[in-house]
Motif scaffolding. Structure first.
Motif, short mmCIF file in Angstrom:
data_model
loop_
_atom_site.label_atom_id
_atom_site.label_comp_id
_atom_site.label_asym_id
_atom_site.label_seq_id
_atom_site.Cartn_x
_atom_site.Cartn_y
_atom_site.Cartn_z
N PRO B 98 59.08 32.89 15.25
CA PRO B 98 59.09 33.20 16.25
C PRO B 98 60.79 31.90 16.77
O PRO B 98 61.42 32.04 18.06
N VAL B 186 60.47 21.27 19.57
CA VAL B 186 61.32 21.11 20.64
C VAL B 186 62.75 20.47 20.16
O VAL B 186 63.55 20.46 19.30
N SER B 187 63.51 21.19 21.47
CA SER B 187 65.00 21.27 21.75
C SER B 187 65.59 21.42 22.46
O SER B 187 64.06 22.09 23.69
N ALA B 188 66.75 21.61 22.58
CA ALA B 188 67.04 21.77 23.76
C ALA B 188 66.63 22.82 24.71
O ALA B 188 66.73 23.19 25.65
N ARG B 189 67.46 23.83 24.20
CA ARG B 189 66.46 24.99 24.32
C ARG B 189 65.96 25.44 23.35
O ARG B 189 66.63 25.05 22.28
N ARG B 190 65.33 27.00 23.77
CA ARG B 190 64.67 27.58 22.70
C ARG B 190 64.93 27.66 21.77
O ARG B 190 64.34 27.18 20.49
N PHE B 195 65.19 19.54 17.02
CA PHE B 195 64.85 17.71 17.53
C PHE B 195 63.48 17.54 16.69
O PHE B 195 63.93 16.43 15.82
N ALA B 261 69.32 13.51 20.30
CA ALA B 261 68.11 12.66 20.54
C ALA B 261 68.54 11.87 19.85
O ALA B 261 69.33 11.87 18.52
N GLU B 264 65.08 6.74 17.87
CA GLU B 264 63.41 6.14 18.28
C GLU B 264 62.27 7.89 19.04
O GLU B 264 61.89 8.03 19.03
N TYR B 265 63.31 8.65 19.80
CA TYR B 265 62.94 9.51 20.41
C TYR B 265 62.36 10.56 19.04
O TYR B 265 61.19 11.04 19.81
N ARG B 268 59.33 8.58 18.12
CA ARG B 268 58.58 9.34 19.26
C ARG B 268 57.46 10.39 19.05
O ARG B 268 56.35 10.51 18.95
N VAL B 269 58.77 11.47 19.02
CA VAL B 269 57.72 12.62 18.93
C VAL B 269 57.36 13.75 17.72
O VAL B 269 56.46 14.24 18.37
N LEU B 272 53.76 12.55 18.11
CA LEU B 272 52.54 13.42 19.51
C LEU B 272 52.98 14.69 18.81
O LEU B 272 52.08 15.29 18.80
N LEU B 273 54.04 15.46 18.40
CA LEU B 273 53.62 16.91 17.80
C LEU B 273 53.03 17.07 16.58
O LEU B 273 52.24 18.60 16.21
N ARG B 276 49.53 17.16 17.68
CA ARG B 276 49.28 17.94 18.50
C ARG B 276 49.07 19.53 17.62
O ARG B 276 47.91 20.39 18.17
#
Lengths: 198, 291, 803
Positions: B98, B186-190, B195, B261, B264-265, B268-269, B272-273, B276
């Motif tokens: 999806p 995660v992305s700017a828009r769905r 990123f 992006a 570093e972002y 870092r993410v 996290l992801l 998760r």
């Protein structure tokens, strides 16, 4: 190259360069100008058509690839000249558009959703139209239109006596004034003169 | 924004396709075209010949075969998304699909096309990397099966042999009963390119400890990567264990920086992801009945 | 206000928008749908360099290709046409549709290739060889202020187009007297309205009739005049077809350079010529970017949070040519204090040239960036005083009993009930509950913030900013018109004199005329004649059409009604001021006798012998309307800008994961007061669409240039327009404070939502991170920037981080 495409139920032929997109072919060869070129790189969705019932970008498909499918454009949705589909009428009811440029794609994406899902949730509607960018409306009245159309379609075969309430945000219901015909209105003027066509 | 001129051929069978491809080094395969056509429109790609393989017999379809879920290269993404076999045997792909483009592009885009275009942030390559799928190509010399590590070379760059094409992908099916998956992005828009995306699949034993684990990260570097979180095997996962494992595994992650992006972002993410996705996968596996 | 709201039949009722029917079946008539026999197609050769001398253009390879008809260069065009209109008095900043001698930004148009198809034109454009000598360039506004910066237009002498300081009131005294001051800088990133339809134009020259026919996706005042001037032909040789539907504009569809280019080609080649920008041409060289602005703001206030005075410096990066950019610094002067009673203001407006694409008018004409700066100031004062951000706004608001209210810069606000709107929004949203929800989100480990913005939408636009910033411009007239014709069968046709881009002007005109004449709006036909048959219009700019087209329709209908009444009264043998008009019939109230519509029409069209003396036969009425309050030139730097001032009050709750950094809008409520609403569907759509656009400006959209002067965001893969996923469900709280200056009390709403949404979203994000010592001082606020700032703040908890 020669292509034979089935468009809105009719087989139509054209001579096209291989590099000609389905979008340009619909518009230029078949004069079906309801599909629009917004970005020509597959992001905006203004060129959306249905291919075997599924919304696709006609700018990301070449006409030479499109034979053998059932292609439906916005021109194929209205049941008869001057008559709107339930969904098209719902877009008019909620004013789910402004400039109209994204509207054919938006309606075709929504149409495909409603063919698949009679009672879509708000989230499903959002997802179904997420590939169609609208710069005018902020999507609110588009989502209302799809909800309203789903409601109407569900009730289309409801037994007699079941009321058809208006849906949509509070305060958007048409007021009684909408239908207030003016008794001494201008239609009568047409009958009062000395002949001439009506 | 019109493509440069090209010839178009639609071979009748795979052999013919391979013959055309090997005879013409400026030939390029097109299937769904959802990645290729924008590049043609912007004239970033200018093949002399487009070889349309979308309707080649035998290249489309989903079937279970020898412990693997085999998806033909020209299978539409939407078919995979709605396939009961994918939901049952390959829940990680079901979770990822999806997120691929948006509905109209999934209606035409193919599973094989996504692999062959090798976008570093694409979801299907990420799942292939995470589960160590086998990507099968074919050329005049015959079939070749590759691991994703060998297949994905860099951004939009693969090891598909000259004159060949991707024909199928074989995702291993984990046979155990207590399997869970997690997918985050995660992305700017769905519907934009991720990123960062993270895919995880976990199997737990009767005692609730991890028996098998896989974690992949997409979007961060020049191709999706599998992280080694083998240290979790035999463990009951809690937040601390998880963070330590992901921290260790993601330590050397290469990350790109762009307008949308920073590197570093992305790093870092990714941590996290990744954590998760693993946590979700573990929780889902635990929640399943024994055996 | 002339009309009595209690009698409204059609105004304010939820009638359908008549334009919608043609669009839902794909039957819009856009410029790309205009078919002309023998039409040729243009593709553009754009500059690869941000600044370079053009040493030569070799088109021979392109011209040798089959199907290629012409390659036009800037040299040839500049010899054949006059330069494009320059609003400021900067004669040495010359602009032509194609670069002449020098390119000034990457993507600037260098040559135009004409071929049988667009694809062939693109093929040939790749074969046009341009030799360049690269020149020094600059992209940052700050650099442009330095005298040593490479001049974009060397003959102009510097990069400064405009540097004007206004002082309204006793600013220095107020600053000295105020116990507290604060200052800050915020930056509005370069974005634009980016309609889904690019700009397009078709031109055709008929040498036998000496007529230039133009079909264009246009929304621009004085378009035919500008074409005629540039081409040096009589204005009545230019016929612009106004029945072209425009696929979105919101200000920017002003392709004068495109039009002059194709018009010249059509005359030169004797064939119709079409230029439809593709998306890359549109983004790179369509000259439709929007403001890019650095604000330095100082405010003087007291411990109660009352803001006494403000100094604002706005430095705008105009890009390579003046365009409309400098004027977009001028228009906000009409609402420079927002809805607040700030007593004095110093405003310095600076516009500079750089090697970036050119700006065009963008929704709000500079007001939304200004509102962002003002609202940031109010939030900062609240924080400095330890006051609630709603409370501080209440304290500073102009009160309802103070209208009409004269602000320091010379504009009189018409009306408003700001406190009431805020009360209604707070009641609707349950402010304490919203705060509790924010705190609950925070307790769950998320960052969460509430954003608040209160701002004005000046409407009924005129061009007072032009004489204000350019004394050679003495224009005060800024009209719009309507003509009503009742035919011999009694049917009503109304002409309107501009194109539409989705604003529903046909619905507006029909509603207003029907209201006055008391007839069914659905029986009224609306037409748009071509420009030669048109009355004056200044097109839908400055949020003006409800006021100006609505007003013109109202007055024309009143004239018609008066004529009908005169005719009826004469036949009934009573004085015209005794006779009554109702539902299209004229009656003698004393006797009850009446003449119905059909009889009146019949007399007007066929019974000259029955007409009152000195009465023209037929039933036609025309009204040309001047902007209310637009009766004088600026004086001493003070000006009445627009006549009407709509009010909007935004409240938004945003939550985000501190590591992911992706803002999620959890709740969005807007209180909106645009006076009397003519069509609620249209106003609702404008407001929701404006908020979506504002979300884009705050979070997603930016034209970014790299250090090489190249634009990084040329496609929709990098310039990100909000999709249905990014726009939340918005709740609208309505209020109506009628304007005393308009016929129904209506104000404008074409820019609503957009004017406050960026400020509100910025406020919410800054509320979310304030405790970390972070302040986001630039829009758009990107996801990674949030995450990176939070990570830095957590790593160094004592430092202050401006991002």
């Amino acid at each position: 190259m020669k292509v034979a495409l089935r468009i809105n139920g009719t087989l139509r032929e054209a001579e096209v360069e291989p590099r000609k997109t389905l979008l340009d072919t619909l518009r230029e060869n078949f004069h079906l100008t309801g599909a629009h070129a917004g970005c020509e790189h597959g992001v905006c969705g203004a060129c959306t058509v249905l291919v075997d019932g599924a919304p696709m970008r006609s700018c990301l498909m070449f006409a030479v690839q499109a034979d053998g499918y059932e292609i439906t454009t916005i021109e194929g949705l209205a049941p008869a000249p001057g008559e709107l589909s339930v969904l098209q009428d719902a877009f008019c009811e909620t004013h789910g558009l402004q400039c109209g440029f994204c509207t054919p794609g938006m309606i075709l994406s929504s149409h495909a959703l409603l063919e698949r899902e009679g009672s879509p949730s708000r989230q499903e509607i959002v997802e179904a139209i997420s590939g169609n960018i609208c710069r005018c409306t902020g999507y609110g009245q588009i989502i209302e239109a799809v909800e309203f159309a789903a409601e109407r379609l569900r009730k289309a075969n409801a037994p007699r006596g079941s009321a058809l309430p208006h849906v949509g945000a509070p305060g958007t219901e048409p007021s009684a004034q909408d239908d207030a015909a003016i008794e001494h209105g201008i239609l009568e003027a047409a009958t009062a003169h000395d002949g001439g066509p009506k | 924004m019109k493509p440069a001129p090209f010839d178009y051929v639609r071979p009748q069978n795979l052999a013919e396709a391979c013959a055309i491809l090997s005879a013409n080094e400026d030939a390029r395969v097109i299937a769904g075209g959802q990645t290729l056509v924008p590049m043609l429109a912007m004239r970033l790609a200018r093949p002399a010949v487009l070889v349309d393989v979308l309707r080649l017999p035998g290249l489309s379809g989903i079937r279970v075969e020898e412990g693997a879920l085999v998806i033909g290269a020209t299978t539409r993404q939407v078919e995979a998304e709605r396939s009961p076999d994918v939901v049952r045997h390959l829940p990680l792909l079901a979770a990822a699909l999806p997120w691929v483009g948006h509905p109209p592009t999934r209606n035409r885009g193919t599973v094989g096309g996504s692999l062959a275009n090798a976008d570093p942030s694409a979801e299907i390559p990420l799942v292939a990397v995470t589960l160590d799928a086998e990507i099968v190509t074919e050329d005049e010399g015959g079939m070749l099966a590759m691991s994703p590590d060998d297949f994905f070379i860099g951004p939009m760059l693969t090891a598909v042999p000259m004159g060949g094409l991707v024909t199928q992908v074989r995702f291993p099916i984990w046979q155990g009963g207590r399997i869970g998956v997690g997918f985050h992005e995660v992305s700017a828009r769905r519907s934009d390119f991720a990123f960062v995306s993270a895919a995880a699949q976990v199997e737990v034993g009767a005692d609730g400890a991890c028996t098998r684990v896989a974690l992949g990260i997409g979007g961060v570097g020049d191709r999706p990567v599998r992280l080694d979180v083998g240290s979790l095997i035999g463990m009951r996962i809690d937040e601390t264990v998880l963070e330590e494992a992901v921290e260790a595994a993601a330590g050397g992650l290469d990350a790109t920086s762009d307008l949308h992006a920073s590197a570093e972002y992305r790093r870092r993410v990714a941590r996290l992801l990744g954590a998760r996705a693993l946590a979700d996968a573990y929780a889902e596996a635990l929640a399943k009945e024994h055996g | 206000m002339t009309a009595d709201p209690s009698t409204f039949r059609f105004v304010s009722s939820n009638r359908r928008v008549r334009e919608d029917r043609r669009f839902v079946v794909g039957n819009g008539h856009y410029v790309a749908d205009v078919p002309l026999e023998g039409m040729l197609h243009v593709a553009i050769v754009g500059s690869q360099y941000p600044a370079a001398r053009i040493l030569g253009i070799d088109a021979s390879a392109a011209l040798a290709m089959p199907g290629v008809h012409y390659v036009l260069t800037g040299e040839e065009l500049a010899g054949a046409v006059d330069q494009l209109m320059n609003g400021l008095d900067t004669p040495n900043v010359r602009r032509f549709p194609l670069a002449v001698g020098q390119v000034r930004y990457a993507g600037e148009w260098v040559a135009a290739v004409v071929a049988d198809t667009r694809a062939l034109a693109e093929d040939a454009s790749e074969k046009v060889r341009v030799s360049y000598e690269p020149l020094p360039y600059l992209t940052k506004a700050g650099e442009a202020l330095e005298p040593s910066s490479p001049p974009v237009h060397p003959p102009h002498g510097s990069n400064v187009l405009l540097d004007k300081t206004f002082v309204w009131g006793e600013v220095e005294k107020h600053f000295t007297e105020s116990p507290r001051h604060l200052s800050f800088r915020v930056t509005w990133g370069r974005n634009s309205t980016v309609p889904i339809e690019t700009f397009g134009v078709v031109a055709s020259w008929d040498p036998w009739r000496e007529m230039l026919d133009v079909w264009a996706s246009i929304q621009m005042p004085k378009y035919p005049d500008q074409i005629a001037r540039a081409l040096r032909i009589p204005a009545n040789n230019v016929r612009v077809h106004q029945d072209v539907d425009v696929g979105g504009s919101y200000g920017v569809k002003r392709g004068i350079k495109h039009t002059v280019l194709v018009a010249h080609l059509a005359r030169r080649l004797g064939r119709p010529v079409r230029l439809l920008e593709d998306r890359l041409e549109n983004m790179r060289g369509g000259d439709a970017h929007g403001p890019e602005r650095i604000f330095d703001v100082d405010v003087a206030f007291n411990d109660e949070g009352i803001v006494k005075s403000m100094k604002m410096k706005a430095l705008d990066n105009a890009g390579a040519y003046a365009g409309r950019a400098p004027f977009q610094l001028g228009k906000p002067i009409g609402a420079i204090v927002g809805p607040y009673k700030i007593e004095s203001v110093q405003y310095r407006a600076q516009s500079v040239t750089t090697n970036k694409a050119v700006q065009e008018a963008v929704r709000g004409f500079g007001q939304s960036p200004t509102n962002y700066a003002i609202e940031t100031a109010i939030d900062k004062v609240a924080r400095a005083c330890g006051l609630d951000r709603v409370e501080i706004r209440r304290r500073n608001f102009i009160r309802a009993d103070e209208f009409p209210y004269l602000i320091p810069s010379g504009t009189r606000y018409d009306s408003g009930e700001y406190h009431t709107v805020v009360d209604k929004v707070l009641a609707h949203i349950d402010y304490p509950a919203l705060q509790a929800e924010r705190d609950r989100l925070r307790a769950s480990g998320l960052l969460a913030g509430i954003g608040i913005a209160a701002c004005l939408e000046p409407s009924g636009g005129n061009s007072s900013f032009e004489p204000l910033l350019n004394e050679k411009n003495q224009t005060t007239t800024w009209m719009d018109s309507a003509r009503i014709n009742v035919d011999g069968l009694g049917f009503v046709t109304v002409t309107i004199h501009t194109t539409s881009a989705g604003q529903g002007h046909e619905t507006l005109a029909a509603t207003v005329v029907a209201e006055v004449l008391q007839i069914d709006p659905d029986l009224i036909r609306i037409v748009r004649p071509d420009s030669l048959a048109c009355l004056p219009s200044n097109t839908p700019v400055g949020s003006r059409m409800a006021i100006m087209l609505g007003g013109a329709c109202f007055h024309a209908a009143q004239k018609l009604k008066a004529k009908l009444t005169r005719i009826g009264a004469f036949r009934l043998g009573v004085a015209a001021d005794v006779a009554t008009y109702e539902n299209g019939a004229v009656a003698d109230p004393a006797s009850g006798r009446k003449l119905d519509w059909a009889e009146l029409v019949n007399i007007a069209h066929r019974g000259f012998h029955l007409l009152p003396p000195d009465t023209e036969p037929g039933l036609e009425a025309t009204h040309v309307m001047q902007v209310p309050t637009g009766d004088k030139l600026p004086e001493g730097g003070r000006v009445q800008m627009y006549p009407c001032h709509s009010f909007e009050f935004h409240m938004v709750l945003i939550a985000l994961d501190p590591v992911l950094g992706k803002p999620e809008i959890r709740r969005y409520v807007i209180g909106h007061d645009c006076g009397t609403v003519i069509n609620p569907h249209i106003v609702k759509g404008m407001t929701l669409g404006g908020i979506a656009h504002g979300i884009g400006a705050a979070l997603l959209e930016e034209f970014v240039y790299d250090d090489e002067g190249q634009m990084l965001t040329q496609s929709f893969m990098d310039y990100l327009l909000p999709s249905s996923h990014e726009v939340p469900q918005v709740e609208i709280v309505h209020h109506c404070t009628p304007s005393p200056f308009t016929v129904f009390g209506q104000k404008g709403s074409g820019e609503s939502g957009y004017l406050g949404a960026p400020a509100a979203i910025s406020g919410a994000l800054n509320d979310a991170v304030a405790d970390l010592g972070i302040f986001f001082d630039k829009l758009p606020i990107r996801i990674f920037a949030i995450s990176d700032a939070v990570a830095a703040a957590r790593a160094n908890p004592t430092g202050k981080t401006a991002v």
